[in-house]
Scaffold this active site. Structure first.
Site, PDB file in Angstrom:
ATOM      1  N   PRO A   1       0.787  -1.278  -0.333  1.00 29.18           N
ATOM      2  CG  PRO A   1      -0.336  -0.554   1.925  1.00 29.18           C
ATOM      3  CD  PRO A   1       1.648  -1.645   1.257  1.00 29.18           C
ATOM      4  CD  GLU A   2       6.001   3.076  -1.061  1.00 25.79           C
ATOM      5  OE1 GLU A   2       5.454   4.480  -1.822  1.00 25.79           O
ATOM      6  OE2 GLU A   2       6.379   2.087  -1.066  1.00 25.79           O
TER       7      GLU A   2
ATOM      8  CE  LYS B   1       1.933   6.190   2.557  1.00 22.84           C
ATOM      9  NZ  LYS B   1       2.805   6.163   3.224  1.00 22.84           N
TER      10      LYS B   1
ATOM     11  CG  ASN C   1      10.908   2.532   3.787  1.00 18.89           C
ATOM     12  OD1 ASN C   1      11.445   3.572   3.349  1.00 18.89           O
ATOM     13  ND2 ASN C   1      11.101   1.262   4.251  1.00 18.89           N
TER      14      ASN C   1
ATOM     15  NE  ARG D   1       9.517   1.800   7.852  1.00 22.57           N
ATOM     16  CZ  ARG D   1       8.116   1.181   6.402  1.00 22.57           C
ATOM     17  NH1 ARG D   1       7.339   2.855   6.265  1.00 22.57           N
ATOM     18  NH2 ARG D   1       8.066   0.517   6.200  1.00 22.57           N
TER      19      ARG D   1
END
Length: 268
Positions: A2-3, A52, A162, A255
DNA sequence: TACATATGATCAT
DNA sequence: TGATCCTATGTAA
């Protein structure tokens, strides 16, 4: 996966499958039983993606809010196929298709006030018509944090995750540790333009493919084999696809981030 | 069978 | 910065 591109794709596909008709809603796993019962039998009026965040507007002013988080997923099946096993928080069935939601960070009926709060907290969404590059440039260059951390800040730009943050910085030749405020206006504008182009491609392909046409040897973007779609993400120690230098990795903004030490020099 | 990891975000310390 | 939540998957034991 999910981006932002995933969420916009879901909004579009679910609108096509479910909107304009009565929807059957249930919660096989049980954790959204009350909400699903409220939705059951209502008509889906429309869907909306903001970064998102995914929203469904149902008749009777019911507003469904879904945020997939890290591991949430929608599974799409035909109604005549067997329902999937597993922890299905929300099942939506239209005339021909079934959408099963597992592992979301949020799945709730919310009030309009909460919806407005969520939307107003977001930076510009590169997949939204009318989103303003100048807005992104201003918000980004106000941040003292490393640019790689700023790109994950949804109040700076909505929908980047990310994978895209590492890939976008590679594509623009920007070192992830550079403070966002040190980017000049041109660099910031070009970063925005790159985000728009890449997320649009991701939306169309329903997967992240950032490798450029010249680097994929004539293959169509949709046909690039898995493992050859990205420049730097999860490629620590492997040779840069442009210059051959080993890709580096560090933790920025809680991250992991990857970059090429040659193509993304630390100096401006 | 257990553990690590994952394209996210929040809250406590 | 670390713990936590949600679930599935791949690898190690």
């Amino acid at each position: 996966m999910p981006e932002g591109h995933t969420i916009h794709r879901l909004a579009r596909d679910q609108r096509r499958d479910l909107a304009g008709h009565l929807v059957r809603a249930s919660s096989p796993q049980g954790r959204f039983a009350v909400g699903a019962a409220d939705l059951d039998g209502r008509v889906l009026l429309g869907t909306e993606a903001r970064g998102k965040h995914l929203f469904h507007h149902y008749e009777g002013s019911r507003l469904l809010y879904v945020h997939l988080g890290l591991i949430g997923k929608f599974h799409r099946d035909r109604l005549d196929e067997p329902a999937r096993l597993g922890e299905v928080r929300l099942r939506l069935e239209g005339r021909a298709m079934r959408w099963d939601l597992t592992g979301p960070m949020r799945c709730d009926l919310i009030a309009v006030t909460e919806y407005e709060q969520i939307v107003s907290d977001l930076g510009p969404d590169p997949l939204r018509r009318g989103a303003r590059a100048a807005d992104f440039v201003t918000r980004l260059r106000r941040k003292r944090a490393p640019v790689a951390a700023a790109l994950l800040d949804q109040t700076v730009i909505a929908g980047i995750g990310n994978v895209y943050r590492s890939e976008l910085l590679f594509l623009r030749g920007i070192h992830p540790a550079r403070p966002a405020a040190t980017l000049d206006e041109d660099e910031a504008h070009q970063l925005w333009d790159e985000a728009v182009a890449q997320l649009r491609l991701g939306l169309r392909l329903n997967r992240i493919v950032t490798i450029s046409a010249e680097d994929r040897y004539g293959r169509a973007a949709g046909r690039v084999p898995a493992g050859e779609r990205l420049y730097v993400y999860q490629r620590a120690g492997l040779p840069c696809r442009r210059c051959g230098a080993p890709i580096e990795r560090a933790v920025l903004g809680a991250r992991k981030v990857w970059w090429c030490p040659i193509d993304q020099p630390l100096r401006a």
